[in-house]
Scaffold this active site. Structure first.
Site, PDB file in Angstrom:
ATOM      1  N   GLY A 186       0.804  -1.208   0.000  1.00  0.00           N
ATOM      2  CA  GLY A 186       0.000   0.000   0.000  1.00  0.00           C
ATOM      3  C   GLY A 186       0.838   1.259   0.000  1.00  0.00           C
ATOM      4  CB  SER A 187       0.114   4.611   1.372  1.00  0.00           C
ATOM      5  OG  SER A 187      -1.088   4.795   0.662  1.00  0.00           O
ATOM      6  CB  ALA A 188       4.273   1.342   3.533  1.00  0.00           C
ATOM      7  CG  PHE A 189       5.867   0.445  -3.035  1.00  0.00           C
ATOM      8  CD1 PHE A 189       6.856  -0.527  -2.916  1.00  0.00           C
ATOM      9  CD2 PHE A 189       5.733   1.103  -4.252  1.00  0.00           C
ATOM     10  CE1 PHE A 189       7.697  -0.825  -3.986  1.00  0.00           C
ATOM     11  CE2 PHE A 189       6.563   0.812  -5.332  1.00  0.00           C
ATOM     12  CZ  PHE A 189       7.549  -0.159  -5.198  1.00  0.00           C
ATOM     13  CE  LYS A 190       0.341   6.436  -1.849  1.00  0.00           C
ATOM     14  NZ  LYS A 190      -0.766   7.178  -1.226  1.00  0.00           N
TER      15      LYS A 190
END
Length: 485
Positions: A215-219
């Site tokens: 999810g957004s942690a990959f951003k």
């Protein structure tokens, strides 16, 4: 008479030579096959004829052995088994070994040639040494904070020292007691059946053997790629990526779960987790650039060992632009272990230098003499120090004035990134809550810890609030313990 005696003597000599040849054939050429034959119990009896060496945490044994008085004499015991199961694994007389019990089998069982006083000593004497000891890098207080924080919920925590790669905590939840599997009786068989049949899969090591959509942690990875490729030259300048963002080649628009994302800067997009900005930047960077950066962080590495094998985190190498957009925000087929996401946070914390994670500090003889020591070593450099510094500030801003506020620690600088990963058919599954972070005491020269937390069964609200509300407090508790020493 004498010729008959001579012929009989020659015949006896021939039989004696034949016996010698047969003995050599069996003992030299066929011995390995006989040793490995499942019908040969001598190897198993020998294996359990002496106590197994111990696995240590902070210098204290978390394993032991007990004399059963049976043919398979010594059975493995575990102190605080569920707390350390995701580190030790199990050593079972029935079901074999896993994790450190497996990776360091020769040391623990006493068969490692390095334990012998002289080269080839074991081969000459046909004996083995007392089981050696394995000292882990785990810190008991950090491990306990992670275990208690998950409180039996499905999820995992991985914590790393960014400057060395030492793994400070590795927890998978729910856990189990490895001692239940140690023996050979009906109790061990019943425990095996029950544990394998449980829906929560307590024997699955979610920290290193389970991958999740990050999810957004990959951003953070996408932001690193945008800065390294010079797709973004000023993190505070508008990116020009409009909201709503239409996925390339489709009519599908990508939603945001926060306001202010229209043409927002990269810094704002990380602080408030704008899907549109990071998806658009991933497409602008391009597939080759995104794959290169992701792999420098450790994605697509199927050979990572700590020393137990780690499941490969994935970032697809063949995608259309609409798929790339979704993958750049940690969705679609992008997947990561908690250890992998701790590595992402670690690289940012350490100024762009990613160290190889490791769980075994050293192995020793039963007398405490060092047999081997694991030195810290470089894994890769995913980004320049300048890029890492910008990402550090973005992650700090996310904690001081963004979605990760619940991870703030007094007396320390904390950088974090929340994430909620949708999954299931039509995203119908309960979202996974993520939080990756690092912490540095205000009076310290370098960060003390980088951590990743994933909680599967969160009662999530909107995306990223769940990461901040469910996973971030666990990360904070882990970081607080890591900062104490």
């Amino acid at each position: 008479m004498i010729p008959h005696i001579r012929r009989a003597a020659a015949f006896c000599l021939l039989l004696f030579v034949a016996l010698l040849v047969n003995a050599v054939r069996i003992q030299v050429f066929e011995a390995p096959g006989l040793d490995d034959n499942p019908a040969n119990r001598r190897a198993t009896v020998t294996r359990f004829s002496q106590p197994r060496g111990n696995i240590l945490v902070g210098g204290r044994a978390v394993t032991g052995s007990k004399d059963t008085g049976q043919q398979l004499r010594y059975e493995r015991t575990y102190a605080q088994g569920p707390l350390y199961a995701s580190v030790t694994g199990y050593a079972s007389q029935t079901y074999g070994t896993t994790l450190i019990e497996n990776a360091e089998e020769e040391v623990l069982s006493g068969t490692d040639p390095m334990l012998a006083p002289l080269p080839f000593w074991n081969d000459i004497t046909r004996s083995r040494q007392p089981g050696g000891e394995v000292a882990t890098t785990i810190r008991a207080s950090v491990q306990r904070a992670a275990y208690d924080g998950l409180a039996g919920r499905r999820g995992a925590v991985a914590a790393i020292d960014p400057s060395s790669g030492r793994i400070l905590a590795l927890v998978s939840s729910p856990s189990y007691d490895p001692a239940l599997l140690s023996g050979t009786g009906p109790g061990a068989a019943a425990a095996w059946s029950r544990l394998n049949g449980e829906r929560a899969q307590p024997m699955l090591n979610r920290a290193i053997r389970q991958t999740y959509p990050p999810g957004s942690a990959f951003k953070i990875v996408t932001a690193a790629a945008a800065l390294e490729s010079r797709t973004v030259t000023d993190a505070d300048a508008p990116t020009g990526i409009a909201e709503p963002y239409v996925l390339p080649g489709t009519t599908t628009t990508l939603p945001n779960e926060t306001t202010g994302c229209d043409r927002a800067s990269l810094a704002y997009a990380i602080r408030w987790s704008c899907n549109t900005v990071l998806a658009g930047l991933g497409v602008k960077v391009g597939l080759a650039g995104m794959v290169e950066t992701a792999e420098k962080f450790g994605f697509n590495d199927s050979g990572l060992r700590i020393p137990s094998g780690v499941a490969a985190s994935r970032f697809d190498t063949t995608m259309r632009d609409d798929e790339l957009a979704l993958s750049s925000i940690g969705q679609l087929d992008t997947s990561a272990t908690p250890l992998q996401m701790a590595m992402v946070a670690s690289a940012v914390a350490a100024g762009g230098d990613l160290r190889h994670p490791y769980l075994v500090d050293r192995t020793m003889t039963a007398d405490g003499d060092i047999v081997s020591r694991t030195g810290d070593r470089a894994y890769e450099r995913p980004m320049s120090p300048a890029t890492a510094q910008q990402l550090r500030q973005m992650m700090i801003d996310s904690v001081t004035d963004g979605t990760g506020a619940s991870a703030a620690i007094e007396g320390a600088t904390v950088g974090g990134k929340t994430g909620t990963a949708q999954h299931g058919v039509g995203n119908s599954g309960t979202p996974y809550a993520w939080f990756i972070a690092w912490a540095q005491a205000d009076d310290a020269l370098r960060p003390a810890v980088a951590v990743a937390v994933v909680v599967e069964d969160t009662a999530a609200g909107r995306p990223d609030i769940s990461g901040g509300g469910d996973a971030a407090p666990i990360a904070r508790a882990v970081m607080e313990k890591a900062l104490e020493d």
